[in-house]
Design an enzyme around this catalytic site. Structure first.
Site, PDB file in Angstrom:
ATOM      1  N   HIS A  59      35.750  47.667  39.908  1.00 14.11           N
ATOM      2  CA  HIS A  59      34.935  47.176  38.795  1.00 14.11           C
ATOM      3  C   HIS A  59      35.780  46.751  37.609  1.00 14.11           C
ATOM      4  CE1 HIS A  59      35.553  50.851  36.432  1.00 14.11           C
ATOM      5  NE2 HIS A  59      35.277  51.550  37.516  1.00 14.11           N
TER       6      HIS A  59
ATOM      7  N   CYS B 120      38.051  55.195  41.273  1.00 19.21           N
ATOM      8  CA  CYS B 120      37.729  53.792  41.487  1.00 19.21           C
ATOM      9  C   CYS B 120      38.964  52.913  41.318  1.00 19.21           C
ATOM     10  CB  CYS B 120      36.637  53.349  40.527  1.00 19.21           C
ATOM     11  SG  CYS B 120      35.040  54.093  40.888  1.00 19.21           S
TER      12      CYS B 120
END
Length: 410
Positions: free
Chosen positions: A330, A349
């Site tokens: 992201h 992430c």
């Protein structure tokens, strides 16, 4: 949206709400709207669920078809609301209107009544008086008659997907007669290739070939489950045909130690992008992960998945889901630019540089605009274990012999 708490080298627990986050607690402590419990809508102290209120609640099952979908905010305004029937032969939008005061959304006309044996997603973006945005994504399923079972499946009909796409069925009830159910689902390809099914427990059946699909392949999924007995006295209710196309090949290789992501299109290097991956205490999985969801903006809140108040970022841009347990690739606008390509600071992430609100000219926006559901992201050189084959569409982490051994057809 949420992430999953991990200790170094440990896998995260599966959660219903799905998300991931890249953040450093020290950074979050000084960013307005990225930590603490204040809602962006009105500045009052509210839980994430209260800021954007969605009915039915996230993860609800056996929802009655006459239940009315509602979206509300206590103040500020709703910017967009999308309610969609998903994981069926074809996506169907539930039409509705945002009220004149901007505080609520409700369905209109015949679409107000939900379908039986259906899965729905709700995606909401809200804005406060200062222009700050918050997002929320939820899903729910409706009633299935007690003597029936249904399989919710990916990908969508008529979609174009990446070469790593896996056909995945999630059944609403345990299947004990697996061979009969698997025999009733036929997956074929043009040009032809061997395709095998693999059971993960009694409620999930995935199909894939031995290697990634060839670009341009046309895949047909014939679902003939109607009246097939999946368990004693429980029969299938579906008969439909789904077709999708394999697009260009894109495989991106994330080197956690080198802090880079090499993006290859049809085998050729397109770009090398600086990234930041999981920190030493919240490492990123190694292995092959397949893009299963994409959100231009979403909310990531550590309180829902065991990170306490470490982070709550309401407008994470360009969020690409890689695992069911919460690994995302992201955009990150809240960290200093110099961490990308040099330091791993996330909660598991993969983060790319971005700006608040997202931009197509940033690395995160550039990658998002060039990504398909079904594309592959492979992580190497992380100090974590390999992602489990049933964590998202992770079946490529299992060799072909083991994959075929999981079939109910011998």
């Amino acid at each position: 949206m949420n992430h999953v708490a991990k200790k170094a080298g440990a896998s995260p627990a599966t959660v219903k709400a799905r998300s991931g986050l890249l953040a450093v607690l020290a950074v979050l402590a000084v960013l307005t709207g990225c930590s603490g419990t204040d809602s962006i809508i009105g500045g009052k102290s509210r839980s994430p669920q209260e800021a954007i209120r969605i009915t039915p609640q996230d993860g609800a099952g056996d929802v009655a078809p006459d239940t009315r979908v509602e979206v509300k905010v206590p103040d500020g305004r709703l910017e967009s609301v999308e309610v969609t029937r998903i994981e069926d032969a074809q996506q169907q939008e539930v039409r509705g209107l945002i009220a004149e005061d901007g505080l609520s959304w409700s369905p209109q006309g015949v679409s107000a009544r939900l379908g039986l044996a259906a899965k729905y997603s709700v995606d909401v973006v809200a804005v406060d008086g200062a222009g700050h945005r918050a997002a929320r994504h939820t899903t729910f399923t409706t009633e299935v008659p007690g003597h029936r079972f249904i399989g919710y499946f990916k990908p969508e009909n008529r979609s174009t997907v990446g070469t790593g796409m896996i056909v995945s069925f999630a059944f609403n009830r345990p299947v004990t007669r697996r061979a009969a159910v698997q025999r009733a689902i036929r997956v074929t390809a043009d040009p032809a290739v061997e395709i095998a099914g693999h059971w993960f427990g009694d409620k999930r059946l995935d199909f894939r070939p031995a290697a990634y699909w060839q670009p341009g392949t046309e895949v047909t999924v014939e679902v003939g489950l109607r009246d097939v007995e999946g368990a004693p006295g429980v029969y299938g209710s579906q008969r439909k045909t789904v077709r999708f196309t394999i697009g260009r090949e894109q495989v991106s290789r994330v080197d956690s130690a080198a802090h880079t992501m090499e993006v290859r299109r049809d085998g050729q290097l397109v770009s090398s992008v600086p990234i930041t991956a999981g920190s030493p205490t919240t490492t990123t999985y190694n292995g092959k992960m397949v893009v299963s969801e994409m959100h231009e903006v979403t909310r990531m809140d550590g309180r829902t998945v065991g990170f306490g108040g470490e982070y709550d970022i309401k407008d994470v841009p360009h969020a690409i889901r890689l695992t069911e347990s919460g690994t995302f690739l992201h955009g990150n606008y809240w960290s200093d630019d110099d961490i990308f390509g040099s330091t791993n600071v996330s909660h598991g992430c993969i983060g790319l540089r971005d700006v608040q609100g997202g931009s197509g000219s940033t690395p995160a926006g550039w990658f998002f605009d060039r990504t398909l559901i079904g594309d592959v992201v492979e992580v190497v050189n992380s100090k974590d274990k390999k992602v489990a084959p049933d964590n998202g569409l992770g079946g490529w982490n299992m060799d072909w012999k083991r994959w075929k051994a999981g079939s109910a057809l011998r």
